[in-house]
Design an enzyme around this catalytic site. Sequence first.
Site, PDB file in Angstrom:
ATOM      1  N   SER A 187     -35.212  76.760 -10.996  1.00 14.60           N
ATOM      2  CA  SER A 187     -35.510  78.076 -11.572  1.00 14.60           C
ATOM      3  C   SER A 187     -35.607  79.160 -10.505  1.00 14.60           C
ATOM      4  CB  SER A 187     -36.789  77.974 -12.413  1.00 14.60           C
ATOM      5  OG  SER A 187     -37.006  79.116 -13.179  1.00 14.60           O
ATOM      6  N   ASP A 334     -33.376  85.055 -13.180  1.00 18.58           N
ATOM      7  CA  ASP A 334     -33.803  84.126 -12.144  1.00 18.58           C
ATOM      8  C   ASP A 334     -32.693  83.105 -11.905  1.00 18.58           C
ATOM      9  OD1 ASP A 334     -34.109  82.843 -14.571  1.00 18.58           O
ATOM     10  OD2 ASP A 334     -35.884  81.720 -13.964  1.00 18.58           O
ATOM     11  N   ASP A 336     -31.890  80.091 -12.846  1.00 17.77           N
ATOM     12  CA  ASP A 336     -31.200  79.401 -13.941  1.00 17.77           C
ATOM     13  C   ASP A 336     -31.064  80.279 -15.176  1.00 17.77           C
ATOM     14  OD1 ASP A 336     -33.911  79.346 -14.573  1.00 17.77           O
ATOM     15  OD2 ASP A 336     -33.815  77.360 -15.500  1.00 17.77           O
ATOM     16  N   ASP A 338     -33.106  81.643 -17.321  1.00 23.24           N
ATOM     17  CA  ASP A 338     -33.885  81.509 -18.555  1.00 23.24           C
ATOM     18  C   ASP A 338     -34.949  82.597 -18.667  1.00 23.24           C
ATOM     19  OD1 ASP A 338     -35.678  80.597 -16.655  1.00 23.24           O
ATOM     20  OD2 ASP A 338     -36.157  78.712 -17.687  1.00 23.24           O
TER      21      ASP A 338
END
Length: 541
Positions: A187, A334, A336, A338
Amino acid sequence: MTIGEKITWLRNRDGLSQEDLAEKLSVSRQTISKWEVDQAYPRIDKMVLLCDLFHISTDELLRPEISLEDAPQKRTGYSGNGHYFGTDGFRGEANLDLTAEQAYKVGRFLGWFYASPKSGCYDKTYRPRFVIGKDTRRSSYMLEYAIAAGITASGGDVYMLHVTTTPSVSYVTKQDEFDCGIMISASHNAYQDNGIKLISRSGEKLGDETLALVEAYLDGNIDVLLPGASDLPLAHRERVGAIYDHVSGRNRYMGYLISIVTHSFRSMRVGLDCANGASWMIAPAIFDALGARTYVINSQPDGMNINKDAGSTHIEGLQKLVKEKKLDVGFAFDGDADRCIAVDENGEIVSGDHILYILSKRMKRKNMLKNNTLVTTVMSNKGLFKALQKADIDTVQTRVGDRYVYEAMLQDGYALGGEQSGHIIIQKYATTGDGILTALMLMMEILDCKTTLGKLASPVVIYPQILINVTVKDKSEAMNDPEVSKLAQAISEELGDEGRLLLRPSGTEPYIRVMVEAESESRCHRLANEMAELLKERCGV
């Protein structure tokens, strides 16, 4: 306590004889007796039934260091803080905390476990299917191939999405009916960290009971999975799994997001900060396809620059871009993708709390806000709650973590929830936070209302907030210390309706988190430091 001792203790706690328990589990009394003297272990399907029956988690049943006698009342499930998998997957520094060998074992377990969709018992007639995505970290390739090797060694087939976002893996897992989805990402962490997120058939985070079984295998506890075996069985000959390219799934996810949008973005000048992460190709392509004039930064990943002075945790770069180019709006993702944090036309930050306010008002106007309620965590700012009160929108608050937000949404059917960090879950469109989807929804609201993002966010006046982590010897003792409780009550009374104090034990570290919100920064600092000093004095290391 051994597994047998725990079964005996639980049975006696609930007043069941061996015959009673045997009848409930559809096994013989002799089988129960063997379990209780540790001559045999329950099969996986019986283990799950045991945990359901006694209201405990598989983790509590398997791990000998957890003594059920410490809590004689019935428990209500696994905390999500195992020794490998936390609230957001298995995460740590690559090849120190998370190794290729561990990734291979995760794959070995998954390939074996999903061989039978119903019970998890190995079935040579079923070939499970898995889809894997990854972010741009250098170690993501190593972990991707290690997991794929483990899955195929156990007889499962693997479909590769390559570099893609976490929400895209959730979408593809559900839409293409894969047994399990796997995202390799840490992340917003720095490049040296990485992680493994496991996703269920329904596109949600994998259940804690299954994660506890993965942890048992990582610890070499084979007997609880397959009594008498030295390891999980390997596939042979035609049963060895195959690996396929599945980039088409990622493309269909992009098409899905585009299909949601009801406006052309031709009139909009949009800045995108892709954090040198998973969104670096996907986000610009979607905004370009919708007609926006896009200005993109941090979209040249080299394996080591993901999140480096970039993305939703380093918003200053996007603020500078929006101001210099006089853009209408900016969105930062960010690693990834999400989560999403926005920047308005004046270069001001629009946080997750602002976004939740804007989208809850939008959904209320469209009669899409179930029970007129927004789900937030306890960390959302008081300014959000005051603005929602004026807008006549109710809230439900959960503990910190998007998984807890989603659980609350599922439980009562709420349509919208999220965190101030930018994890926004829109139930109609996704089962997880999706930064790109969030940005698209904000774009539609700007165009629908024919206004600016700054004006949409302006009713939320963010209170100054300070967070201090205090290292303590025992988190439970610290939270129940009478002097700490006395000061907490005094601070809460002093703040009244113009602020709040929140004391929260960390789920993974020996910290008590002290958070104070007040109308002025000086008051925040004074009260937070006063509480932190008392915690150090009374309970500190």
